[in-house]
Write a protein that holds these residues in place. Structure first.
Motif, PDB file in Angstrom:
ATOM      1  N   VAL A   1      50.707  22.016  39.823  1.00 19.46           N
ATOM      2  CA  VAL A   1      50.621  22.525  38.451  1.00 19.46           C
ATOM      3  C   VAL A   1      49.255  23.156  38.202  1.00 19.46           C
ATOM      4  O   VAL A   1      49.154  24.257  37.645  1.00 19.46           O
ATOM      5  CB  VAL A   1      50.909  21.407  37.419  1.00 19.46           C
ATOM      6  N   GLU A   2      48.206  22.478  38.626  1.00 19.19           N
ATOM      7  CA  GLU A   2      46.856  23.018  38.398  1.00 19.19           C
ATOM      8  C   GLU A   2      46.654  24.333  39.148  1.00 19.19           C
ATOM      9  O   GLU A   2      46.049  25.260  38.621  1.00 19.19           O
ATOM     10  CB  GLU A   2      45.788  21.997  38.792  1.00 19.19           C
ATOM     11  N   ALA A   3      47.159  24.420  40.373  1.00 16.89           N
ATOM     12  CA  ALA A   3      47.036  25.675  41.136  1.00 16.89           C
ATOM     13  C   ALA A   3      47.752  26.817  40.422  1.00 16.89           C
ATOM     14  O   ALA A   3      47.226  27.937  40.332  1.00 16.89           O
ATOM     15  CB  ALA A   3      47.594  25.486  42.540  1.00 16.89           C
ATOM     16  N   LEU A   4      48.937  26.538  39.894  1.00 11.82           N
ATOM     17  CA  LEU A   4      49.679  27.573  39.157  1.00 11.82           C
ATOM     18  C   LEU A   4      48.943  27.966  37.875  1.00 11.82           C
ATOM     19  O   LEU A   4      48.921  29.144  37.498  1.00 11.82           O
ATOM     20  CB  LEU A   4      51.090  27.080  38.842  1.00 11.82           C
ATOM     21  N   GLN A   5      48.357  26.990  37.209  1.00 11.34           N
ATOM     22  CA  GLN A   5      47.622  27.295  35.977  1.00 11.34           C
ATOM     23  C   GLN A   5      46.371  28.116  36.265  1.00 11.34           C
ATOM     24  O   GLN A   5      46.062  29.051  35.524  1.00 11.34           O
ATOM     25  CB  GLN A   5      47.285  25.996  35.238  1.00 11.34           C
ATOM     26  N   VAL A   6      45.669  27.784  37.337  1.00  9.73           N
ATOM     27  CA  VAL A   6      44.496  28.579  37.723  1.00  9.73           C
ATOM     28  C   VAL A   6      44.937  29.991  38.096  1.00  9.73           C
ATOM     29  O   VAL A   6      44.278  30.972  37.726  1.00  9.73           O
ATOM     30  CB  VAL A   6      43.725  27.892  38.871  1.00  9.73           C
ATOM     31  N   ALA A   7      46.068  30.101  38.796  1.00  8.48           N
ATOM     32  CA  ALA A   7      46.594  31.428  39.146  1.00  8.48           C
ATOM     33  C   ALA A   7      46.916  32.222  37.881  1.00  8.48           C
ATOM     34  O   ALA A   7      46.595  33.417  37.793  1.00  8.48           O
ATOM     35  CB  ALA A   7      47.833  31.293  40.024  1.00  8.48           C
ATOM     36  N   PHE A   8      47.548  31.572  36.895  1.00  9.67           N
ATOM     37  CA  PHE A   8      47.851  32.262  35.645  1.00  9.67           C
ATOM     38  C   PHE A   8      46.581  32.774  34.985  1.00  9.67           C
ATOM     39  O   PHE A   8      46.530  33.930  34.534  1.00  9.67           O
ATOM     40  CB  PHE A   8      48.608  31.347  34.673  1.00  9.67           C
ATOM     41  N   ILE A   9      45.560  31.932  34.916  1.00 10.89           N
ATOM     42  CA  ILE A   9      44.309  32.355  34.287  1.00 10.89           C
ATOM     43  C   ILE A   9      43.722  33.560  35.028  1.00 10.89           C
ATOM     44  O   ILE A   9      43.294  34.535  34.406  1.00 10.89           O
ATOM     45  CB  ILE A   9      43.306  31.185  34.214  1.00 10.89           C
ATOM     46  N   GLY A  10      43.706  33.512  36.344  1.00 10.33           N
ATOM     47  CA  GLY A  10      43.179  34.632  37.118  1.00 10.33           C
ATOM     48  C   GLY A  10      43.977  35.904  36.910  1.00 10.33           C
ATOM     49  O   GLY A  10      43.399  36.992  36.730  1.00 10.33           O
ATOM     50  N   LEU A  11      45.293  35.796  36.916  1.00 13.09           N
ATOM     51  CA  LEU A  11      46.142  36.968  36.716  1.00 13.09           C
ATOM     52  C   LEU A  11      45.998  37.525  35.298  1.00 13.09           C
ATOM     53  O   LEU A  11      45.904  38.744  35.109  1.00 13.09           O
ATOM     54  CB  LEU A  11      47.599  36.613  37.014  1.00 13.09           C
ATOM     55  N   ALA A  12      45.978  36.644  34.304  1.00 18.58           N
ATOM     56  CA  ALA A  12      45.820  37.103  32.922  1.00 18.58           C
ATOM     57  C   ALA A  12      44.444  37.743  32.714  1.00 18.58           C
ATOM     58  O   ALA A  12      44.314  38.740  31.996  1.00 18.58           O
ATOM     59  CB  ALA A  12      46.041  35.949  31.946  1.00 18.58           C
ATOM     60  N   ALA A  13      43.422  37.195  33.362  1.00 25.27           N
ATOM     61  CA  ALA A  13      42.083  37.797  33.276  1.00 25.27           C
ATOM     62  C   ALA A  13      42.083  39.176  33.930  1.00 25.27           C
ATOM     63  O   ALA A  13      41.453  40.114  33.419  1.00 25.27           O
ATOM     64  CB  ALA A  13      41.052  36.887  33.938  1.00 25.27           C
ATOM     65  N   ALA A  14      42.797  39.313  35.051  1.00 29.91           N
ATOM     66  CA  ALA A  14      42.902  40.626  35.706  1.00 29.91           C
ATOM     67  C   ALA A  14      43.616  41.621  34.800  1.00 29.91           C
ATOM     68  O   ALA A  14      43.221  42.796  34.723  1.00 29.91           O
ATOM     69  CB  ALA A  14      43.630  40.488  37.040  1.00 29.91           C
ATOM     70  N   ILE A  15      44.640  41.153  34.103  1.00 34.25           N
ATOM     71  CA  ILE A  15      45.354  42.027  33.159  1.00 34.25           C
ATOM     72  C   ILE A  15      44.422  42.460  32.033  1.00 34.25           C
ATOM     73  O   ILE A  15      44.393  43.633  31.651  1.00 34.25           O
ATOM     74  CB  ILE A  15      46.611  41.316  32.608  1.00 34.25           C
ATOM     75  N   LEU A  16      43.660  41.512  31.492  1.00 38.24           N
ATOM     76  CA  LEU A  16      42.701  41.863  30.433  1.00 38.24           C
ATOM     77  C   LEU A  16      41.690  42.887  30.925  1.00 38.24           C
ATOM     78  O   LEU A  16      41.375  43.860  30.219  1.00 38.24           O
ATOM     79  CB  LEU A  16      41.979  40.611  29.929  1.00 38.24           C
ATOM     80  N   ALA A  17      41.175  42.700  32.135  1.00 36.67           N
ATOM     81  CA  ALA A  17      40.204  43.639  32.692  1.00 36.67           C
ATOM     82  C   ALA A  17      40.843  45.010  32.898  1.00 36.67           C
ATOM     83  O   ALA A  17      40.242  46.047  32.569  1.00 36.67           O
ATOM     84  CB  ALA A  17      39.653  43.108  34.017  1.00 36.67           C
ATOM     85  N   MET A  18      42.062  45.022  33.414  1.00 37.35           N
ATOM     86  CA  MET A  18      42.772  46.274  33.647  1.00 37.35           C
ATOM     87  C   MET A  18      43.015  47.013  32.328  1.00 37.35           C
ATOM     88  O   MET A  18      42.780  48.214  32.232  1.00 37.35           O
ATOM     89  CB  MET A  18      44.098  45.980  34.335  1.00 37.35           C
ATOM     90  N   GLU A  19      43.453  46.282  31.317  1.00 40.21           N
ATOM     91  CA  GLU A  19      43.714  46.921  30.026  1.00 40.21           C
ATOM     92  C   GLU A  19      42.420  47.380  29.359  1.00 40.21           C
ATOM     93  O   GLU A  19      42.422  48.362  28.623  1.00 40.21           O
ATOM     94  CB  GLU A  19      44.516  45.986  29.123  1.00 40.21           C
ATOM     95  N   SER A  20      41.313  46.682  29.595  1.00 42.67           N
ATOM     96  CA  SER A  20      40.026  47.121  29.052  1.00 42.67           C
ATOM     97  C   SER A  20      39.628  48.465  29.642  1.00 42.67           C
ATOM     98  O   SER A  20      39.110  49.333  28.946  1.00 42.67           O
ATOM     99  CB  SER A  20      38.928  46.101  29.339  1.00 42.67           C
ATOM    100  N   LYS A  21      39.862  48.656  30.931  1.00 45.59           N
ATOM    101  CA  LYS A  21      39.547  49.925  31.579  1.00 45.59           C
ATOM    102  C   LYS A  21      40.383  51.048  31.006  1.00 45.59           C
ATOM    103  O   LYS A  21      39.893  52.157  30.798  1.00 45.59           O
ATOM    104  CB  LYS A  21      39.756  49.829  33.091  1.00 45.59           C
ATOM    105  N   VAL A  22      41.649  50.773  30.727  1.00 39.78           N
ATOM    106  CA  VAL A  22      42.532  51.788  30.145  1.00 39.78           C
ATOM    107  C   VAL A  22      42.026  52.183  28.756  1.00 39.78           C
ATOM    108  O   VAL A  22      41.991  53.364  28.423  1.00 39.78           O
ATOM    109  CB  VAL A  22      43.998  51.280  30.085  1.00 39.78           C
ATOM    110  N   VAL A  23      41.633  51.199  27.959  1.00 35.24           N
ATOM    111  CA  VAL A  23      41.118  51.469  26.619  1.00 35.24           C
ATOM    112  C   VAL A  23      39.849  52.296  26.697  1.00 35.24           C
ATOM    113  O   VAL A  23      39.669  53.256  25.943  1.00 35.24           O
ATOM    114  CB  VAL A  23      40.885  50.157  25.831  1.00 35.24           C
ATOM    115  N   MET A  24      38.954  51.945  27.628  1.00 29.70           N
ATOM    116  CA  MET A  24      37.695  52.687  27.776  1.00 29.70           C
ATOM    117  C   MET A  24      37.956  54.124  28.203  1.00 29.70           C
ATOM    118  O   MET A  24      37.285  55.047  27.723  1.00 29.70           O
ATOM    119  CB  MET A  24      36.788  51.997  28.776  1.00 29.70           C
ATOM    120  N   LYS A  25      38.917  54.355  29.077  1.00 26.85           N
ATOM    121  CA  LYS A  25      39.237  55.708  29.517  1.00 26.85           C
ATOM    122  C   LYS A  25      39.789  56.542  28.358  1.00 26.85           C
ATOM    123  O   LYS A  25      39.473  57.714  28.234  1.00 26.85           O
ATOM    124  CB  LYS A  25      40.265  55.684  30.652  1.00 26.85           C
TER     125      LYS A  25
END
Length: 128
Positions: free
Chosen positions: A101-125
């Motif tokens: 469960v903890e591994a999946l939760q850490v994976a979710f946090i990492g993936l969601a953070a990557a999504i936030l970073a990706m969407e931030s780049k789109v907004v900046m562009k």
């Protein structure tokens, strides 16, 4: 584009599986630890719900909320494993289910953070 879509689905899958695993623990806790059962029930339902904002791409506030809620669940798990903790008064065992469960939760946090970073780049562009 397909890679971006994959991030959303991977995050949804990680939180869905963690939620299902939490829900499978509820019956084990009902008789001897009702508070634990409630925690697993509420946490599991919340994690299953969080599949919807990820797949439907509801936006940055939802992704950040998912990260925050998941971080709280991880913190509760970590705290309850420490000796003399304020929640249970004793350190609980670390087992395979908890680690999964903890591994999946850490994976979710990492993936969601990557999504936030990706969407931030789109907004900046778009602003440039």
């Amino acid at each position: 584009m397909a890679t971006q879509r994959g991030l959303y689905y991977a995050a949804a899958g990680a939180t869905a599986i963690a939620g299902i695993l939490h829900l499978t623990l509820v019956p084990n806790f009902l008789n001897f630890n009702p508070n634990g059962a409630i925690l697993f029930l509420v946490g599991g339902i919340a994690q299953l719900f969080w599949v919807v904002p990820m797949v439907r791409r509801w936006g940055r506030p939802w992704y950040a909320g998912g990260i925050g809620g998941t971080a709280v669940l991880i913190a509760i798990w970590v705290i309850t494993r420490m000796e003399g903790n304020p929640i249970t008064g004793r350190g609980l065992n670390v087992n395979e289910m908890g680690m999964a469960v903890e591994a999946l939760q850490v994976a979710f946090i990492g993936l969601a953070a990557a999504i936030l970073a990706m969407e931030s780049k789109v907004v900046m562009k778009k602003q440039a």
